[in-house]
Design a protein around this motif. Sequence first.
Motif, PDB file in Angstrom:
ATOM      1  N   UNK A 183       0.823  -1.213   0.000  1.00  0.00           N
ATOM      2  CA  UNK A 183       0.000   0.000   0.000  1.00  0.00           C
ATOM      3  C   UNK A 183       0.851   1.254   0.000  1.00  0.00           C
ATOM      4  N   UNK A 184       2.008   1.188   0.649  1.00  0.00           N
ATOM      5  CA  UNK A 184       2.897   2.352   0.726  1.00  0.00           C
ATOM      6  C   UNK A 184       3.832   2.447  -0.476  1.00  0.00           C
ATOM      7  N   UNK A 185       3.734   1.475  -1.382  1.00  0.00           N
ATOM      8  CA  UNK A 185       4.599   1.477  -2.554  1.00  0.00           C
ATOM      9  C   UNK A 185       6.041   1.144  -2.243  1.00  0.00           C
ATOM     10  N   UNK A 186       6.276   0.435  -1.153  1.00  0.00           N
ATOM     11  CA  UNK A 186       7.647   0.126  -0.737  1.00  0.00           C
ATOM     12  C   UNK A 186       7.992  -1.362  -0.838  1.00  0.00           C
ATOM     13  N   UNK A 187       7.153  -2.119  -1.528  1.00  0.00           N
ATOM     14  CA  UNK A 187       7.451  -3.530  -1.737  1.00  0.00           C
ATOM     15  C   UNK A 187       8.474  -3.654  -2.860  1.00  0.00           C
ATOM     16  N   UNK A 188       9.639  -4.163  -2.536  1.00  0.00           N
ATOM     17  CA  UNK A 188      10.703  -4.318  -3.515  1.00  0.00           C
ATOM     18  C   UNK A 188      10.725  -5.755  -4.035  1.00  0.00           C
ATOM     19  N   UNK A 189      10.711  -5.884  -5.354  1.00  0.00           N
ATOM     20  CA  UNK A 189      10.729  -7.203  -5.976  1.00  0.00           C
ATOM     21  C   UNK A 189      12.137  -7.536  -6.444  1.00  0.00           C
ATOM     22  N   UNK A 190      12.514  -8.796  -6.274  1.00  0.00           N
ATOM     23  CA  UNK A 190      13.803  -9.275  -6.747  1.00  0.00           C
ATOM     24  C   UNK A 190      13.656  -9.752  -8.191  1.00  0.00           C
ATOM     25  N   UNK A 191      14.770  -9.941  -8.866  1.00  0.00           N
ATOM     26  CA  UNK A 191      14.760 -10.500 -10.205  1.00  0.00           C
ATOM     27  C   UNK A 191      15.920 -11.479 -10.308  1.00  0.00           C
ATOM     28  N   UNK A 192      15.617 -12.745 -10.067  1.00  0.00           N
ATOM     29  CA  UNK A 192      16.645 -13.782 -10.114  1.00  0.00           C
ATOM     30  C   UNK A 192      16.127 -14.984 -10.891  1.00  0.00           C
ATOM     31  N   UNK A 193      17.029 -15.872 -11.248  1.00  0.00           N
ATOM     32  CA  UNK A 193      16.652 -17.049 -12.024  1.00  0.00           C
ATOM     33  C   UNK A 193      15.906 -18.054 -11.157  1.00  0.00           C
ATOM     34  N   UNK A 194      14.924 -18.700 -11.754  1.00  0.00           N
ATOM     35  CA  UNK A 194      14.129 -19.700 -11.044  1.00  0.00           C
ATOM     36  C   UNK A 194      13.808 -20.841 -11.993  1.00  0.00           C
ATOM     37  N   UNK A 195      14.004 -22.061 -11.543  1.00  0.00           N
ATOM     38  CA  UNK A 195      13.593 -23.228 -12.310  1.00  0.00           C
ATOM     39  C   UNK A 195      12.104 -23.460 -12.056  1.00  0.00           C
ATOM     40  N   UNK A 196      11.293 -23.272 -13.074  1.00  0.00           N
ATOM     41  CA  UNK A 196       9.839 -23.309 -12.921  1.00  0.00           C
ATOM     42  C   UNK A 196       9.374 -24.671 -12.422  1.00  0.00           C
ATOM     43  N   UNK A 197       9.825 -25.729 -13.079  1.00  0.00           N
ATOM     44  CA  UNK A 197       9.340 -27.065 -12.734  1.00  0.00           C
ATOM     45  C   UNK A 197       9.789 -27.493 -11.344  1.00  0.00           C
ATOM     46  N   UNK A 198      11.002 -27.127 -10.960  1.00  0.00           N
ATOM     47  CA  UNK A 198      11.474 -27.460  -9.611  1.00  0.00           C
ATOM     48  C   UNK A 198      10.642 -26.744  -8.551  1.00  0.00           C
ATOM     49  N   UNK A 199      10.327 -25.473  -8.814  1.00  0.00           N
ATOM     50  CA  UNK A 199       9.541 -24.702  -7.846  1.00  0.00           C
ATOM     51  C   UNK A 199       8.139 -25.282  -7.704  1.00  0.00           C
ATOM     52  N   UNK A 200       7.525 -25.653  -8.810  1.00  0.00           N
ATOM     53  CA  UNK A 200       6.182 -26.221  -8.768  1.00  0.00           C
ATOM     54  C   UNK A 200       6.191 -27.602  -8.114  1.00  0.00           C
ATOM     55  N   UNK A 201       7.242 -28.384  -8.365  1.00  0.00           N
ATOM     56  CA  UNK A 201       7.341 -29.698  -7.733  1.00  0.00           C
ATOM     57  C   UNK A 201       7.465 -29.563  -6.224  1.00  0.00           C
ATOM     58  N   UNK A 202       8.215 -28.545  -5.775  1.00  0.00           N
ATOM     59  CA  UNK A 202       8.366 -28.321  -4.338  1.00  0.00           C
ATOM     60  C   UNK A 202       7.035 -27.940  -3.703  1.00  0.00           C
ATOM     61  N   UNK A 236      -8.703 -36.520   1.349  1.00  0.00           N
ATOM     62  CA  UNK A 236      -9.314 -37.260   0.254  1.00  0.00           C
ATOM     63  C   UNK A 236      -9.349 -36.490  -1.045  1.00  0.00           C
ATOM     64  N   UNK A 237      -8.430 -35.535  -1.214  1.00  0.00           N
ATOM     65  CA  UNK A 237      -8.405 -34.683  -2.402  1.00  0.00           C
ATOM     66  C   UNK A 237      -7.150 -34.991  -3.217  1.00  0.00           C
ATOM     67  N   UNK A 238      -7.301 -35.155  -4.525  1.00  0.00           N
ATOM     68  CA  UNK A 238      -6.167 -35.392  -5.414  1.00  0.00           C
ATOM     69  C   UNK A 238      -5.567 -34.062  -5.850  1.00  0.00           C
ATOM     70  N   UNK A 239      -4.259 -33.965  -5.804  1.00  0.00           N
ATOM     71  CA  UNK A 239      -3.559 -32.755  -6.233  1.00  0.00           C
ATOM     72  C   UNK A 239      -2.642 -33.096  -7.402  1.00  0.00           C
ATOM     73  N   UNK A 240      -2.804 -32.383  -8.508  1.00  0.00           N
ATOM     74  CA  UNK A 240      -1.958 -32.619  -9.682  1.00  0.00           C
ATOM     75  C   UNK A 240      -1.427 -31.294 -10.214  1.00  0.00           C
ATOM     76  N   UNK A 241      -0.242 -31.350 -10.789  1.00  0.00           N
ATOM     77  CA  UNK A 241       0.384 -30.173 -11.395  1.00  0.00           C
ATOM     78  C   UNK A 241       0.789 -30.542 -12.814  1.00  0.00           C
ATOM     79  N   UNK A 242       0.273 -29.821 -13.786  1.00  0.00           N
ATOM     80  CA  UNK A 242       0.574 -30.080 -15.198  1.00  0.00           C
ATOM     81  C   UNK A 242       1.230 -28.841 -15.789  1.00  0.00           C
ATOM     82  N   UNK A 243       2.455 -29.029 -16.309  1.00  0.00           N
ATOM     83  CA  UNK A 243       3.210 -27.922 -16.895  1.00  0.00           C
ATOM     84  C   UNK A 243       3.315 -28.145 -18.395  1.00  0.00           C
TER      85      UNK A 243
END
Length: 340
Positions: A23-42, A55-62
């Motif tokens: 809200x104060x405009x002070x949120x700083x975002x980083x910019x670094x490399x990320x492995x998409x599939x590794x992050x989603x698997x985690x 009793x719920x099935x969870x699936x991730x499809x990339x």
Amino acid sequence: MLLDGGDMLLGLLNDVLDFSKIEAGKMRLESTEMNVRNKLAALRRLWEPKATSRGVRLSVVVDEAVPDAIRTDPLRFQQILFNLLSNAVKFTRDGAIRVNVGWDEATSTLTAEVHDTGCGIAPDQIDSIFDSFEQASAGDTRRYGGTGLGLAISRRLAQAMGGDLTATSAPGEGSTFTLTVRVEAVDPADAVEAAPVVRPATVSLQGRSILAVDDHEVNRRILALLLEPHGCRLTLVENGAEAVEAAGVEPFDAILMDMQMPVMDGLEATRRIRAGGPNVATPVIALTANAMDVHKAAWDAAGVHAFLTKPIDAPLLARTLGEACAERRPAAKPEAEAAA
């Protein structure tokens, strides 16, 4: 229960701080490399046990078109999806949760859809769920918990990352939350994959003898609840004088020592135990709410094996104790012999 309560309070404080920064405009975002599939698997590994227990099935499809590596803010990307999966698991009693991840090369946009078969949201309430401290209905907070800040923060983070967070839903038919973020695809040849962190397995505490010193009855009870399931024998005392007395009678594999206690404090008790007796070389682990550098320095001077702070991190406590028991130092030579 104390740990759960502390985690809930910490989560609320972090949400309020994040929202205030945005809200104060002070949120700083980083910019670094990320492995998409590794992050989603985690994220899938993190939430799958909870979903399965309901009793719920969870699936991730990339989609195959999604780059292996991108440049973005990995922490905030994870935070948004963590919130979406948390809500999906919370509001889905049976059925499935599906995460579909796609890529638009023309706009360098990564899209993640989180679809659940949960209770759903009425159309006239969709917009309000992205407002701060709001949930779909007044009874949701009491029934499901939460602060009503997660989605508000997630949408603002997505917008700060050049994208958006939207939702479609119908009562009784589930919900779909769609996250879009503008990212930069990284050429695999240029991507630097971080080496995996290898964490040693926790050394077993089975059969170990532990002396735990704390003047507060609740803390001693918590230590018993946390450690006795590991199969160790726990001796509990409530001040430094009792610790010195117990340490003079029998050898222990490790000693947990509080700092501020009546009769005798933990530092003095540690020095006296170190002066001689069957526990002169037993690893002493400081476990205290006094977490300032000056306190740590005082413990280092007293010769402790490790320094842990309260509130107690249960896995870290067990791991530290296990390592201390396994690496117990050989008995020190008597001062007279050392001087000779």
